[in-house]
Write an enzyme that holds these catalytic residues in place. Structure first.
Site, PDB file in Angstrom:
ATOM      1  N   LYS A 272     -26.200  -5.824 -57.801  1.00  0.00           N
ATOM      2  CA  LYS A 272     -27.456  -5.197 -58.345  1.00  0.00           C
ATOM      3  C   LYS A 272     -27.056  -3.672 -58.113  1.00  0.00           C
ATOM      4  O   LYS A 272     -26.765  -3.399 -56.904  1.00  0.00           O
ATOM      5  CB  LYS A 272     -28.631  -5.700 -57.407  1.00  0.00           C
ATOM      6  CG  LYS A 272     -29.908  -4.908 -57.453  1.00  0.00           C
ATOM      7  CD  LYS A 272     -30.685  -5.599 -56.835  1.00  0.00           C
ATOM      8  CE  LYS A 272     -32.285  -4.299 -56.479  1.00  0.00           C
ATOM      9  NZ  LYS A 272     -33.077  -4.573 -55.491  1.00  0.00           N
ATOM     10  N   ASP A 277     -34.741   3.113 -55.500  1.00  0.00           N
ATOM     11  CA  ASP A 277     -35.721   2.108 -55.703  1.00  0.00           C
ATOM     12  C   ASP A 277     -37.102   2.464 -55.111  1.00  0.00           C
ATOM     13  O   ASP A 277     -37.363   2.495 -53.990  1.00  0.00           O
ATOM     14  CB  ASP A 277     -35.615   0.799 -55.547  1.00  0.00           C
ATOM     15  CG  ASP A 277     -36.715  -0.283 -55.827  1.00  0.00           C
ATOM     16  OD1 ASP A 277     -37.611   0.250 -56.572  1.00  0.00           O
ATOM     17  OD2 ASP A 277     -36.964  -1.200 -55.161  1.00  0.00           O
ATOM     18  N   LYS A 284     -43.629   1.610 -53.113  1.00  0.00           N
ATOM     19  CA  LYS A 284     -43.351   1.347 -51.903  1.00  0.00           C
ATOM     20  C   LYS A 284     -44.233   2.266 -50.837  1.00  0.00           C
ATOM     21  O   LYS A 284     -44.130   3.455 -51.060  1.00  0.00           O
ATOM     22  CB  LYS A 284     -41.828   1.415 -51.596  1.00  0.00           C
ATOM     23  CG  LYS A 284     -40.837   0.503 -52.223  1.00  0.00           C
ATOM     24  CD  LYS A 284     -39.442   0.859 -51.998  1.00  0.00           C
ATOM     25  CE  LYS A 284     -38.500  -0.255 -52.708  1.00  0.00           C
ATOM     26  NZ  LYS A 284     -38.875  -1.715 -52.497  1.00  0.00           N
ATOM     27  N   ASP A 294     -30.258   0.180 -52.051  1.00  0.00           N
ATOM     28  CA  ASP A 294     -30.758  -0.904 -52.902  1.00  0.00           C
ATOM     29  C   ASP A 294     -29.451  -1.185 -53.987  1.00  0.00           C
ATOM     30  O   ASP A 294     -29.666  -1.942 -54.914  1.00  0.00           O
ATOM     31  CB  ASP A 294     -31.939  -0.573 -53.761  1.00  0.00           C
ATOM     32  CG  ASP A 294     -32.732  -2.001 -54.080  1.00  0.00           C
ATOM     33  OD1 ASP A 294     -32.498  -2.865 -53.658  1.00  0.00           O
ATOM     34  OD2 ASP A 294     -33.727  -1.859 -55.064  1.00  0.00           O
ATOM     35  N   ASP A 354     -42.003  -3.497 -58.483  1.00  0.00           N
ATOM     36  CA  ASP A 354     -41.045  -3.496 -57.292  1.00  0.00           C
ATOM     37  C   ASP A 354     -40.222  -4.740 -57.120  1.00  0.00           C
ATOM     38  O   ASP A 354     -39.456  -4.778 -56.337  1.00  0.00           O
ATOM     39  CB  ASP A 354     -41.842  -3.269 -56.296  1.00  0.00           C
ATOM     40  CG  ASP A 354     -40.951  -2.770 -54.943  1.00  0.00           C
ATOM     41  OD1 ASP A 354     -39.731  -2.146 -55.280  1.00  0.00           O
ATOM     42  OD2 ASP A 354     -41.562  -3.001 -53.888  1.00  0.00           O
ATOM     43  N   GLU A 356     -38.053  -5.370 -59.437  1.00  0.00           N
ATOM     44  CA  GLU A 356     -37.132  -4.828 -60.529  1.00  0.00           C
ATOM     45  C   GLU A 356     -35.710  -5.272 -60.601  1.00  0.00           C
ATOM     46  O   GLU A 356     -35.078  -5.531 -61.542  1.00  0.00           O
ATOM     47  CB  GLU A 356     -37.337  -3.392 -60.746  1.00  0.00           C
ATOM     48  CG  GLU A 356     -36.243  -2.673 -59.850  1.00  0.00           C
ATOM     49  CD  GLU A 356     -36.301  -2.852 -58.438  1.00  0.00           C
ATOM     50  OE1 GLU A 356     -35.171  -2.732 -57.900  1.00  0.00           O
ATOM     51  OE2 GLU A 356     -37.442  -3.147 -57.782  1.00  0.00           O
ATOM     52  N   ARG A 358     -34.112  -8.131 -60.082  1.00  0.00           N
ATOM     53  CA  ARG A 358     -34.028  -9.326 -61.052  1.00  0.00           C
ATOM     54  C   ARG A 358     -33.912  -9.114 -62.352  1.00  0.00           C
ATOM     55  O   ARG A 358     -33.447  -9.948 -63.112  1.00  0.00           O
ATOM     56  CB  ARG A 358     -35.022 -10.331 -60.551  1.00  0.00           C
ATOM     57  CG  ARG A 358     -36.440 -10.167 -60.954  1.00  0.00           C
ATOM     58  CD  ARG A 358     -37.484 -10.959 -60.023  1.00  0.00           C
ATOM     59  NE  ARG A 358     -37.313 -10.603 -58.654  1.00  0.00           N
ATOM     60  CZ  ARG A 358     -38.001 -11.078 -57.713  1.00  0.00           C
ATOM     61  NH1 ARG A 358     -39.041 -12.074 -58.084  1.00  0.00           N
ATOM     62  NH2 ARG A 358     -38.144 -10.596 -56.374  1.00  0.00           N
TER      63      ARG A 358
END
Length: 500
Positions: A272, A277, A284, A294, A354, A356, A358
């Site tokens: 990933k 993020d 967030k 991330d 959030d 995202e 995946r």
């Protein structure tokens, strides 16, 4: 009570003296029993070998007008049934040695005398080398002046003295080199995770991938798919996340092929690659300052690619894939309720921006499965806080339906020290991913979030293909020291074993 009395008696019981044998005994005698005294002074702490990686205070001895420094290391309890000392024990000891070489200023050389229980095998030497070099890492890219920390700056030479084993000196020298190569991969992983977003975005991560290929001696090739390339492949899930960023998405694909010999296995490794993020419009409300990590999955994969390019294992073709982008807020960014179409035709209702990671992984998995035809796929991602709640910050979660793949990852986890634990894939939780208007939603219910995330990813890999999802959200970051380099060793060792 009785238990407290027994504990008190155990503390008062005289500790059996530590006995030295072999070369250690010879050295102790040459020092007039100074090592025996040092051991006796720390006898309680080192009962049954102490803790692996623990160390006594440093003892200074004047020899020939020069001060030499000695310390004793703990290796933990003696393994039962003549079993070999575990890799993780060796790594802890080597890490302690690296720390001592730094803490003891102006150390120019270090001699390491290992007990007969540690045989001079290539694997043991490799473990020691990997941990030693990994623990000399210091990120000085953003420090100036006195803030710069140079680990073991004066150290010029390290010698290993081993009293058992029959490996040749050439094999052991090669193992030291291999350990150093693995450590370089770990250091790159740390560099990527530590880097702030104003330095490292999807474009500069793609540049890093190109450098890995350039420095591999031809064993690795690099392909970067731009926005147009991804649109042609129908990567709507990945491009949906990337829409809000100021930089163009960069779909990174590194291919490793051995220079000679037959290829026994073709594998895919996906990381990933969210360089930052914000959460998107589901912004967030905490920990945003840490969201540079991330990209931890991408960092592990690229670090492993660097190590694999250096080690050049035989018999395996490996594809390292990162769908790099940022999850930002802008007039173009995806919003809750949008429907995106992945490259396998699956439609996804975005219930939460959030969730995202995946979405980017969905198209990366289809690419590895369908376009490249990888026979086995593993994927690493800092995917859910739910996994951190379950397993804490030292262990990653593994989700797979394939028992053989699960066992291979478990074995690699044990020898590399990148701890993992297999988690359940409860199929009944698929009900939580149902959408009212699309094939699937990107968010499950309030509970079991790590499981529903893993189930979501299964929609983008052929059902009969061995596939494992590793949620590494916890162990990629240490609040005291920053990036840990987690995952790089695990991936490089897993790839190496696929060619055997």
């Amino acid at each position: 009570d009785d238990e407290e009395d027994e504990d008190a008696k155990a503390e008062e019981k005289e500790v059996d003296p530590i006995e030295f044998v072999g070369k250690a005994k010879e050295l102790d005698e040459a020092l007039g029993g100074a090592l025996t005294d040092l051991a006796a002074e720390n006898g309680k702490e080192f009962q049954n070998g102490g803790e692996a990686g623990s160390a006594t205070p440093v003892m200074r001895v004047i020899e020939g007008g020069k001060a030499k420094r000695y310390l004793l290391l703990g290796l933990g309890p003696q393994p039962k049934d003549d079993k070999p000392i575990e890799s993780t024990t060796l790594m802890k000891a080597a890490a302690a040695i690296a720390t001592a070489c730094h803490d003891q200023k102006k150390v120019a050389s270090c001699n390491i005398l290992l007990p007969t229980a540690i045989a001079s095998t290539p694997s043991n030497v490799q473990d020691i080398s990997t941990a030693f070099y990994s623990n000399l890492y210091s990120d000085n890219r953003y420090r100036t002046g006195k803030k710069v920390v140079k680990m073991a700056e004066s150290l010029d030479a390290v010698k290993l003295f081993m009293e058992s084993g029959t490996a040749s000196s050439d094999d052991l020298a090669a193992s030291i080199t291999t350990g150093k190569q693995i450590a370089k991969g770990v250091s790159l992983t740390k560099d990527i995770v530590n880097a702030p977003h104003n330095v490292l975005n999807s474009m500069s991560l793609a540049d890093t991938a190109k450098r890995i290929a350039e420095q591999s001696g031809g064993s690795i090739t690099c392909t970067i798919l731009d926005k147009k390339d991804c649109e042609e492949r129908g990567m709507g899930a990945y491009l949906g996340v990337a829409r809000g960023s100021e930089t163009e998405p960069q779909f990174i694909h590194l291919t490793y092929k051995p220079s000679e010999g037959d290829i026994k296995k073709k594998v895919g490794v996906i990381g990933k690659g969210l360089l930052f993020d914000t959460g998107g419009y589901n912004i967030k409300t905490s920990m945003m300052e840490l969201m540079k990590f991330d990209c931890g999955g991408a960092a592990a994969v690229l670090g492993a690619a660097r190590a694999v390019g250096d080690m050049q294992p035989e018999g395996v073709e490996a594809h390292f894939i990162v769908a790099a982008c940022e999850n930002m807020i802008s007039g173009r960014a995806v919003v809750p309720s949008d429907v995106l179409t992945a490259s396998n035709g699956k439609t996804i209702e975005v219930l939460n921006t959030d969730a995202e990671g995946r979405l980017t992984l969905a198209d990366a998995l289809v690419y590895a499965d369908k376009e490249l035809g990888c026979e086995s796929i593993i994927e690493l991602s800092t995917l859910t806080g739910a996994c951190m709640i379950s397993l804490g910050k030292k262990i990653c979660g593994v989700w797979t339906d394939d028992d053989d793949l699960a066992k291979s990852l478990e074995d690699v986890s044990k020898v590399t020290g990148d701890k993992s634990w297999r988690m359940p894939l409860a199929k009944e939780y698929n009900e939580l991913l149902k959408s009212k208007i699309a094939d699937i939603s990107n968010l499950g219910g309030p509970y079991g979030g790590a499981i529903t995330a893993a189930l979501f990813l299964q929609n983008f890999v052929s059902k009969k293909k061995p596939f494992a999802h590793l949620d590494i959200a916890g162990p990629v970051w240490d609040d005291k020291t920053g990036a840990t380099g987690f995952g790089s060793k695990l991936v490089s060792e897993w790839v190496r074993r696929q060619g055997q």
